[in-house]
Design an enzyme around this catalytic site. Structure first.
Site, PDB file in Angstrom:
ATOM      1  N   LYS A 150      -9.172   2.140  -1.440  1.00 21.77           N
ATOM      2  CA  LYS A 150      -7.830   2.204  -0.861  1.00 21.77           C
ATOM      3  C   LYS A 150      -7.604   3.662  -0.497  1.00 21.77           C
ATOM      4  O   LYS A 150      -7.403   4.511  -1.360  1.00 21.77           O
ATOM      5  CB  LYS A 150      -6.779   1.720  -1.862  1.00 21.77           C
ATOM      6  CG  LYS A 150      -5.391   1.651  -1.240  1.00 21.77           C
ATOM      7  CD  LYS A 150      -4.314   1.422  -2.266  1.00 21.77           C
ATOM      8  CE  LYS A 150      -3.123   2.263  -1.905  1.00 21.77           C
ATOM      9  NZ  LYS A 150      -2.081   2.260  -2.936  1.00 21.77           N
TER      10      LYS A 150
ATOM     11  N   ALA B  93       3.286  -0.536  -0.879  1.00 21.01           N
ATOM     12  CA  ALA B  93       4.326   0.448  -1.175  1.00 21.01           C
ATOM     13  C   ALA B  93       5.725   0.018  -0.770  1.00 21.01           C
ATOM     14  O   ALA B  93       5.940  -0.523   0.318  1.00 21.01           O
ATOM     15  CB  ALA B  93       4.038   1.789  -0.503  1.00 21.01           C
ATOM     16  N   GLY B  94       6.646   0.244  -1.687  1.00 20.97           N
ATOM     17  CA  GLY B  94       8.062   0.105  -1.393  1.00 20.97           C
ATOM     18  C   GLY B  94       8.680  -1.228  -1.765  1.00 20.97           C
ATOM     19  O   GLY B  94       9.894  -1.394  -1.693  1.00 20.97           O
TER      20      GLY B  94
ATOM     21  N   ASN C 204       3.173  -2.439  -7.547  1.00 21.40           N
ATOM     22  CA  ASN C 204       2.912  -1.746  -8.801  1.00 21.40           C
ATOM     23  C   ASN C 204       4.213  -1.479  -9.556  1.00 21.40           C
ATOM     24  O   ASN C 204       4.565  -2.186 -10.502  1.00 21.40           O
ATOM     25  CB  ASN C 204       2.124  -0.454  -8.570  1.00 21.40           C
ATOM     26  CG  ASN C 204       1.573   0.156  -9.863  1.00 21.40           C
ATOM     27  OD1 ASN C 204       0.557   0.824  -9.854  1.00 21.40           O
ATOM     28  ND2 ASN C 204       2.195  -0.076 -11.014  1.00 21.40           N
TER      29      ASN C 204
END
Lengths: 65, 257
Positions: free
Chosen positions: B96, B184-185, B206
């Site tokens: 990643k 993300a986010g 996450n």
């Protein structure tokens, strides 16, 4: 000689990276290494001679996102 | 089934392994999420503590695929070197790829990203680039050899969901065959469901799980949201309209006025 291991100054007697890792307590550990910013694969460690002032990074699996 | 490089996956949820209250909560959260891919990182190991060794044995026992990241790398050289180190330690060609351009938003440096992706793809890596929703950057990443894209929803750890719906829809429409993983986010399961409803292929979560009051329960909630979102996409959502349209037939209504 004095080398920098993960940013900390350490005194080692070993002359190559493989032996230095043993001496520093990494024997048998799953780690990846770099010397002076360049990746050194496991197979190249015995041939990687160390010099005074070398910067060694010893990295291991860690939590990540 | 979701296909990422040569892997066929049932789960469309990828889970990060950072910031859990304990290793056992991490283990249970991964199980509850049904994730088949977990992201991991590389950090300095102390010869005395050897903390990474314990973590690695926990991850190996989970039986999931690992996706090593290059988190916090700000230069192409740093990211490429980290990728090499990750390949050796984790024994996978997957990476990643993060090349961070700016510290406030952790926005990817897309110029460095494309350059690093080109180098790594040529070296046989299977690159998952953390990118923005920019179409031209996406095109360059695909030209460089990436076969998966990871556009951000909003800044890492912000929990703000999908910041640019139009941009993500445009990316989906422009590259219908490329697996797109929102990275993300994402803050709550409805954000994840929304991503899947739009036809994005998967989400990487996450902080939204690890920082929940009950990470294991939240992991299970995300698993349901992802399943529901994908099912809704496959069922073909209705088009939104500006004005009301009665759902109950008007014909045959009694005159009672």
């Amino acid at each position: 000689m004095r080398i920098l291991v993960n940013g900390a100054s350490r005194e080692v007697g070993a002359a190559d990276l493989c032996a230095a890792l043993e001496e520093l307590g990494y024997g048998g550990a799953v780690v990846a290494t770099a010397v002076n910013g360049e990746f050194v694969p496991v197979t190249d460690r015995p041939a990687a001679r160390l010099a005074d002032g070398d910067r060694i990074e010893v990295l291991a699996p860690m939590q990540g996102g | 089934m979701l296909r990422l490089y040569d892997a066929e996956l049932r789960s469309r949820l990828l889970l990060g392994t950072a910031r859990y209250p304990s290793p056992s909560v991490l283990t249970e959260a991964v199980k509850a999420s049904g994730a088949q891919i977990a992201t991991v990182s590389l950090r300095r190991e102390s010869g005395g503590e050897r903390a990474g060794q314990g973590f690695w044995s926990i991850i190996r026992d989970l039986g999931v695929r690992v996706l090593p990241n290059t988190a916090a790398c700000h230069s192409v050289k740093e990211a490429v070197t980290t990728a090499h180190m990750g390949r050796e330690v984790f024994g996978t060609p997957w990476v990643k790829l993060e090349v961070i351009g700016e510290d406030e938003t952790l926005q990817p440096d897309v110029f460095g990203l494309v350059e690093a992706a080109r180098i790594l793809c040529q070296e046989g890596f299977e690159v998952f680039p953390y990118t923005t929703e920019d179409l031209i950057v996406a095109e360059r990443l695909l030209e460089a050899g990436c076969r998966v894209l990871m556009p951000w929803g909003s800044p890492i750890g912000s929990g703000r969901g999908l910041n640019n719906l139009f941009g993500l829809k445009a990316l989906r429409a422009r590259f219908p065959e490329v697996p797109l993983i929102v990275d993300a986010g994402i803050g709550v399961p409805s954000h994840a469901a929304q991503a899947l409803e739009l036809g994005l292929d998967a989400v990487l979560i996450n902080t939204a799980v690890s920082q929940a009051r009950d990470p294991v329960a939240m992991a299970a909630a995300f698993a349901q949201a992802v399943t529901a979102g994908r099912a809704a996409y496959e069922a073909g959502p209705m088009e939104p309209r500006d004005l009301a349209v009665p759902s109950t037939p008007v014909i045959g209504k009694a005159f009672l006025g």
